[in-house]
Scaffold this motif. Structure first.
Motif, mmCIF file in Angstrom:
data_model
loop_
_atom_site.group_PDB
_atom_site.id
_atom_site.type_symbol
_atom_site.label_atom_id
_atom_site.label_comp_id
_atom_site.label_asym_id
_atom_site.label_seq_id
_atom_site.Cartn_x
_atom_site.Cartn_y
_atom_site.Cartn_z
ATOM 1 N N PHE A 161 0.821 -1.206 0.000
ATOM 2 C CA PHE A 161 0.000 0.000 0.000
ATOM 3 C C PHE A 161 0.860 1.263 0.000
ATOM 4 N N ALA A 162 2.025 1.208 0.636
ATOM 5 C CA ALA A 162 2.936 2.356 0.572
ATOM 6 C C ALA A 162 3.373 2.603 -0.872
ATOM 7 N N GLY A 163 3.667 1.530 -1.593
ATOM 8 C CA GLY A 163 4.044 1.675 -2.997
ATOM 9 C C GLY A 163 2.923 2.238 -3.845
ATOM 10 N N ILE A 164 1.690 1.772 -3.617
ATOM 11 C CA ILE A 164 0.542 2.282 -4.379
ATOM 12 C C ILE A 164 0.324 3.764 -4.087
ATOM 13 N N LEU A 221 10.289 5.440 -5.886
ATOM 14 C CA LEU A 221 10.050 5.000 -4.519
ATOM 15 C C LEU A 221 8.879 4.026 -4.443
ATOM 16 N N GLY A 222 7.833 4.278 -5.248
ATOM 17 C CA GLY A 222 6.695 3.372 -5.256
ATOM 18 C C GLY A 222 7.070 1.984 -5.744
ATOM 19 N N SER A 223 7.838 1.908 -6.816
ATOM 20 C CA SER A 223 8.283 0.612 -7.336
ATOM 21 C C SER A 223 9.189 -0.085 -6.336
ATOM 22 N N LEU A 230 12.695 1.450 -12.133
ATOM 23 C CA LEU A 230 12.746 0.048 -11.728
ATOM 24 C C LEU A 230 14.134 -0.447 -11.328
ATOM 25 N N TRP A 231 15.184 0.284 -11.659
ATOM 26 C CA TRP A 231 16.503 -0.290 -11.388
ATOM 27 C C TRP A 231 16.802 -0.383 -9.882
ATOM 28 N N PRO A 232 16.361 0.558 -9.009
ATOM 29 C CA PRO A 232 16.592 0.330 -7.573
ATOM 30 C C PRO A 232 15.842 -0.893 -7.052
#
Length: 528
Positions: A249-252, A262-264, A308-310
């Motif tokens: 939910f934090a990512g969403i 940060l979301g990914s 997406l790389w992190p």
């Protein structure tokens, strides 16, 4: 008597209709869960599962049941009687009191009972296994290679527990637990995995309201997630669903605010903790690209790779050490143990497709191997592809969560076991969809209304401009005609003389009377 009952029913129905959305949800969900406390809501104890109220001593159990019943009803009464005087802050405090009564207090009671009793009682075997997987790691052992015969898990109340030989969880769960176990063991304190899971539950409830805008929607959303009847009782015994949901939910919420990296990353943390969250990763990738609409593969890569790389690096750091150390052990514990084919396979259980086959006699016994993995993939893949196509056409978070929830449901339902908390997890993921769609609909309506207003305004402006242009054109035409008249010679016809009768002039001769509607003849001098 019948009339009195009818009047009471009408009054109650009218009062229910007048309640706010959050009051309806809080009272309905709270009362339903209160009724389930008497039989269905159970937790693991010393040798068997017991109802939650049996975690408390005599007298305290009655107080617990009364509090769980009175608090939801009181919320509805306060909303009905106080209306706007029942402020948002007061509503939030009241919801927090309900959550504390249903979840927080029983969880603390279960922790106390375990610490004052045996370490393998009043806790789920999954939480117990994660605790000892962290200790195995501290001893320099690979948790996927080691067995757990020398741990309190051996005494956990399940005969021939296959978890003694297989660690089914992803690495992040015991990796994040390891420093806490090390610290507590060093200072001689008792570590309980719920010291992580209970704060994760509360943090999830703090993050979930960020997905909605209206206060009543936020309160209703928190209540539905917090008191999910297929999920919150498992918090008491220490299952890890909310430890995954807090990162999900934090990512969403971060993606909703265009914090794409940060979301990914937050969603990748959830995926590193449990297989359930892995299924949302393809949907996140489609959403990242679809919201930018690249025209070439190069543009698509430029859109996809930076956020997406992190996340990819984090997953590699989490999984690669164990894959490289002993891939066969990892595969046996995580895949074969759950799908079938391992030396000690997880028994068929739960309420899914496998339980139906067992009841019908298609599968003879619980430990039998069966190609559930092939069925899972065959059913879940087309559902995932279809919803990814929908997500590409309509890249909204509501579409993403809907596709993810349905894909996960198809995969887990046709698996070897489908537990109640699996259904609760899926319902928790799908719950924000109701509010995301509800709040998006008025926004679309406002856009359409604004477009109509702009169209009308544009039409009026065009009409005024055309009117002005037409007026100017007519003015020029009149000026041109007037100029032509001024330049042309005057050619007046000679008036006919009216002959007077012969003889003396008569004083009775009068000028001609004008005909109605025509101007009177002008005197001859006026024509000069």
């Amino acid at each position: 008597m019948i009339k009195v009952a009818e009047r009471f029913a009408r009054a109650a129905l009218q009062a229910w209709r007048e309640l706010s959305l959050d009051a309806k949800v809080v009272s309905a969900v709270g009362v339903a869960n209160w009724l389930l406390l008497f039989g269905n809501h159970t937790t693991v104890a010393a040798t068997r599962d017991v109802p939650l109220w049996q975690l408390f001593p005599f007298g305290a159990d009655t107080v617990f049941l009364i509090a769980c019943g009175v608090l939801p009803i009181a919320y509805a009464m306060r909303d009905h009687m106080s209306r706007s005087a029942f402020t948002s802050r007061q509503r939030a405090v009241h919801v927090a009191a309900i959550i504390a009564a249903f979840v927080v207090v029983p969880t603390l009671a279960s922790i106390v009972l375990r610490e004052t009793g045996k370490p393998y009682t009043y806790i789920h075997d999954g939480a117990l296994m994660v605790e000892w997987a962290a200790r195995k790691l501290l001893l320099g052992q690979n948790p996927y290679v080691a067995d757990y015969l020398d741990t309190p898990l051996y005494y956990w109340p399940m005969v021939n527990n296959p978890a003694l030989y297989h660690l089914t969880y992803f690495p992040f769960l015991f990796l994040v637990t390891t420093p806490f176990v090390w610290l507590f063991d060093k200072v001689g304190l008792f570590w309980d995995q719920r010291y992580l899971y209970l704060p994760a539950y509360l943090a999830t409830l703090a993050i979930v309201p960020l997905l909605a805008r209206r206060v009543d929607n936020r309160l209703a959303l928190v209540t539905l997630v917090a008191l999910n009847p297929q999920l919150f009782p498992f918090v008491v015994e220490g299952r890890n669903d909310f430890f995954v949901l807090v990162f999900l939910f934090a990512g969403i919420a971060l993606l909703q605010r265009e914090r794409r990296t940060l979301g990914s990353f937050a969603i990748a943390v959830a995926a590193a903790a449990k297989l359930h969250a892995v299924f949302i990763m393809p949907f996140v990738a489609v959403w990242l690209v679809a919201t930018r609409r690249p025209r070439t593969m190069r543009q698509a890569w430029d859109v996809l790779w930076p956020p997406l790389w992190p996340a990819t690096l984090f997953l590699a750091i989490t999984f690669l050490p164990f894959l490289l150390n002993d891939f066969a052990a990892f595969y046996d514990d995580v895949v074969r143990y759950n799908a079938g084919g391992a030396a000690w396979t997880y028994p068929i259980s739960g309420m899914g497709f496998s339980a139906l086959l067992l009841a019908l006699g298609v599968i003879e016994f619980r430990q039998a191997d069966f190609p559930f993995a092939a069925i899972e993939i065959a059913v879940a893949t087309p559902i995932a592809l279809w919803w990814m196509w929908r997500l590409w056409k309509q890249p909204t978070l509501a579409t993403m969560l809907t596709g993810y929830a349905l894909t996960l449901l198809a995969f887990l339902f046709f698996g070897r076991y489908f537990q109640g908390n699996y259904l609760g997890y899926i319902l928790a993921v799908a719950t924000p969809v109701l509010f995301l769609r509800a709040e998006a609909a008025p926004a679309r309506k406002r856009v359409r209304t604004r477009r109509r207003e702009l169209g009308r305004e544009l039409g009026r402006e065009l009409g005024r401009e055309l009117g002005r242009e037409l007026g100017r054109e007519l003015g020029r035409e009149r000026a041109h005609v007037g100029a032509e008249r001024e330049s042309a010679p005057v050619t007046a016809s000679t008036p006919l003389a009216i002959s007077a009768p012969k003889g003396p002039a008569s004083t009775d001769v009068r000028p001609l009377e004008p005909i109605d509607g025509e101007p009177a003849p002008a005197p001859a001098g006026a024509l000069d």
